[in-house]
Design an enzyme around this catalytic site. Sequence first.
Site, short mmCIF file in Angstrom:
data_model
loop_
_atom_site.label_atom_id
_atom_site.label_comp_id
_atom_site.label_asym_id
_atom_site.label_seq_id
_atom_site.Cartn_x
_atom_site.Cartn_y
_atom_site.Cartn_z
N HIS A 125 -2.83 -1.19 -3.21
CA HIS A 125 -3.98 -0.33 -2.96
C HIS A 125 -3.88 0.91 -3.85
O HIS A 125 -2.89 1.63 -3.80
CB HIS A 125 -4.05 0.07 -1.50
CG HIS A 125 -4.28 -1.09 -0.58
ND1 HIS A 125 -4.02 -1.05 0.77
CD2 HIS A 125 -4.77 -2.34 -0.82
CE1 HIS A 125 -4.33 -2.22 1.32
NE2 HIS A 125 -4.78 -3.01 0.38
N SER A 176 0.85 -1.19 0.00
CA SER A 176 0.00 0.00 0.00
C SER A 176 0.89 1.24 0.00
O SER A 176 1.51 1.54 -1.01
CB SER A 176 -0.95 -0.02 1.19
OG SER A 176 -1.89 1.03 1.11
N ASP A 185 -4.74 -5.13 6.05
CA ASP A 185 -5.08 -5.95 4.89
C ASP A 185 -4.02 -7.02 4.66
O ASP A 185 -2.82 -6.74 4.67
CB ASP A 185 -5.22 -5.07 3.65
CG ASP A 185 -5.80 -5.82 2.47
OD1 ASP A 185 -6.53 -6.82 2.69
OD2 ASP A 185 -5.54 -5.42 1.32
#
Length: 217
Positions: free
Chosen positions: A61, A34, A154
Site C-alpha cells: 500500500h 502495508s 486487504d
Amino acid sequence: MITNPEKPNQNDSKISSTQSPTSPVFDLVALTASADGLNALTQVLSALPSDFPVAIVVVQHLSPRHPSLMAQILNRRTSLQVKEAEEGCCLSPGKVFIAPPDYHLLVNGDGSLSLSQTEKVHFVRPAAEVLFESVAEHYQQRAIAVVLTGGDGDGSRGVQAIKKMGGKVIAQDKATSKVWGMPAAAIATGCVDWVLPLDKIGQAITQLVVYGQLENN
C-alpha cells in the site's frame, strides 16, 4: 495447519541443482504488505537465494500522491532484481515486480502483467484482493500467497480464492507484525496454511517452491 520451519542456514545462499527438483513445485509467489511493509519485504526478499526459480509479485500500500522509491530501495537490499511493474511486462524467474502507486496489479494467463485504475478495494489501490484473485485464476495450485504486516483486511478475500484453487497461504504472526490487521483477517478466513514469524517466512517460501513442503513437515 500452523508450523514453524527451521531457521535458514546463512551459508546456504544457493539452491543446489543436485538437491532440488528439476522444476519448481510452484510457479508464482504473491506478497502483500502495508504498515511497516518496507521492513517486512526487505527481510523476506533478502532471505531468498539469488537463483530463486520463480517470479514474485508484490502489492504494498503506497501513497498515490508521490512516486515510489520502494523498488529501488529493495533492489539494493536483495540479490534478486526488483522493479516497478509496467503494463505488459512479463514475469521471469528471480525477478520481483511491485505494483506502482495508484494502480492495481494483475497477472495474466500468458505470464504478462496488467495495471488497472478500477475502483479502490478496502479504500486502497493497489489492493491485494485484485492481485491475489488474478493469481488464483491463472496459477491455481501453483501459487503461494503471503500476507505481511498491515492494517484493515486487504487480502482476506484473495487468500480464500488462492486456497479454493489449491494454492498455499502464509501469514505473518502477531508477535512480529507492526500492525496485525491484514494477517489477522487472512487467518480468520481459515485459509492460511502457516502462521510464521517474519524471520522465517523467506526460508519457508524457498522450501515450498523448491521441495513442495516445509522442512519439518
